[in-house]
Every structure is written in C-alpha cells, then in structure tokens.
Enzyme design. Structure first.
Site, PDB file in Angstrom:
ATOM      1  N   CYS A 185      34.164  26.280  41.339  1.00 58.27           N
ATOM      2  CA  CYS A 185      35.630  26.696  40.236  1.00 58.27           C
ATOM      3  C   CYS A 185      36.224  25.629  41.695  1.00 58.27           C
ATOM      4  O   CYS A 185      36.840  24.480  41.027  1.00 58.27           O
ATOM      5  CB  CYS A 185      36.030  27.777  41.049  1.00 58.27           C
TER       6      CYS A 185
ATOM      7  N   HIS B 142      31.655  30.950  37.961  1.00 55.51           N
ATOM      8  CA  HIS B 142      31.224  31.477  38.496  1.00 55.51           C
ATOM      9  C   HIS B 142      30.283  31.790  38.983  1.00 55.51           C
ATOM     10  O   HIS B 142      29.732  33.341  38.353  1.00 55.51           O
ATOM     11  CB  HIS B 142      32.044  33.055  39.277  1.00 55.51           C
TER      12      HIS B 142
ATOM     13  N   GLU C 156      27.902  33.154  41.021  1.00 54.07           N
ATOM     14  CA  GLU C 156      27.408  33.913  41.934  1.00 54.07           C
ATOM     15  C   GLU C 156      27.737  35.159  41.458  1.00 54.07           C
ATOM     16  O   GLU C 156      27.210  36.200  41.685  1.00 54.07           O
ATOM     17  CB  GLU C 156      27.760  33.662  42.781  1.00 54.07           C
TER      18      GLU C 156
END
Length: 241
Positions: free
Chosen positions: A112, A216, A218
């Site tokens: 990001c 993202h 994660e």
C-alpha cells in the site's frame, strides 16, 4: 539454517492502553508480523526514527508497510485538501531504509503506502485522491468506508512475477487507499491493475528482489507474497553467510 530476519517499517501514532496511558507510540498492525512469521521468517519492527536504516546490515528482507500519505513535496506537488497522515520522520526513515535495501540487494516487499513510497523514491508521482480521478462511485472499490478493508478484483500481467507467484491472472484483494500511482518511477513497471485501470502492483524487471502491491495481503488468507519474501530473504542470508 536459521530463519531469515525481516524488518517491517512501523507507524508513529498517539495511542492509548490500559486505563491511564496515552502517549506517542510506535505501532504496527499485528497482521504484518503474523504474516511474516507464518512464512517462516522472524519479524522485527523498525521504528520511524533517524538512523534506523543501519539495521539493514542485520536484516535479510524488508517490508514497507501501509499507513499515512507520503508528503506530496517528495514528488514536487502541493498537498491536496484530502491528503493526510503525513509524517516527515516516517518518510525520511523509510526512504533511507529503502535506499539501503536496494543498494545492498536486500529483498523488498512494499504494501500500500510502501508501493507508493517505492514509486516516489524512483522519481514517480501519485494521484493524491482517487475520487478526483475515477469519480466517487468507482473510487469506493478502493476505500469502501473508513476503517474497513474492502475486496475488489485485480488483473495480473500474465508475464509478471506476480502472476507466476499466484498461478493466476486475476485475484481478489483487500484494499484501503485513496491515493495511487500516477507517473511511474524509473525502472518500475505495472504488474497488476484494478478494473478501473488503477495500478495495483509494481515490479522492477532488473531487480528480482523488489515487489510492491497496492493491496493488503496481510489482511486476508494470502500468504503468497510473504512466502516469496521469506524465500528471497533466506537466499540473501545464505549469500551473506
């Protein structure tokens, strides 16, 4: 062989904990550290302070995490009225970390803000507010509502490393951003796009250890990029002995 050690750049924010404590803190969403650990590496949090780039001598990989906007002055622009979360100390620290990592051949994964920082570091520019570019309706796919990651599909370049890693040319990703890549930085090429044309990933063809995504990974069950980084970091560690 010891597990590779991967540094993750962190936020600097006012935080509260317990009943009484409220003060400036170094923060990192737990999902980053857990994703790095799940990939078989040891995560180390890197605070946004001067001199932190000296830690690169002891790291095998680097994650540039998400967060507030990069200062538009870094790419020669005046700030948009919606540009926010700018922190000069973090920009300074992460740009130094990135420069040191690239010079040393340390694998880098930008996430990001991390992708945007990579682009700016290479002389590129950013769209400061996607609704101005796409309109409010289309831009909502990238920033559905405050504090909530939205899902949207992205198209991967079939010839990209990213597509090879995913074994697919279309994936659904978790996103939360109001800025995006405009002019590409030197040595970078787009590797993925949203359906509205927004650049969603960058690769450096001459640098196989550099990969950055606007989304993202994660925040969803998407370990592919962290496994790539951990494997590249392990190789780097072996080369360094």
């Amino acid at each position: 062989m010891a597990a590779p050690v991967i540094g993750i750049s962190a936020y600097a924010e006012e935080a509260r904990w317990g009943r009484e404590w409220a003060m400036p803190a170094v923060l990192l969403p737990d999902a980053y550290a857990r994703a790095v650990a799940a990939a078989g590496a040891v995560p180390v949090v890197l605070p946004p302070v001067a001199g932190v780039h000296a830690a690169l001598d002891r790291l095998d990989g680097l994650v540039l995490a998400g967060g507030g906007d990069v200062d538009p002055a870094r790419y020669g622009a005046a700030p948009h009225e919606r540009t926010g979360g700018v922190l000069a100390a973090r920009d300074d620290a992460e740009l130094a970390l990135l420069e040191a990592a690239l010079a040393a051949g340390t694998p880098v994964l930008g996430i990001c803000r991390g992708m945007q920082l990579l682009n700016v570091a290479r002389g590129g520019t950013l769209h400061q507010h996607l609704p101005d570019v796409l309109g409010d309706t289309a831009a909502a796919a990238h920033l559905e509502r405050p504090g909530v990651f939205g899902d949207h599909p992205v198209r991967l370049d079939p010839a990209s490393r990213l597509a090879a890693l995913h074994g697919a040319t279309r994936v659904t990703v978790a996103a939360y951003h109001h800025q995006a890549v405009a002019d590409l930085g030197h040595g970078l090429v787009p590797a993925a796009w949203a359906d509205d044309g927004t650049v969603e990933a960058l690769e450096a063809p001459e640098e196989p250890g550099v990969l950055a995504v606007q989304w993202h990974p994660e925040m969803r069950a998407d370990p592919v990029l962290f496994r790539w980084l951990a494997e590249a970091a392990a190789k780097r560690a072996a080369e360094r002995g």
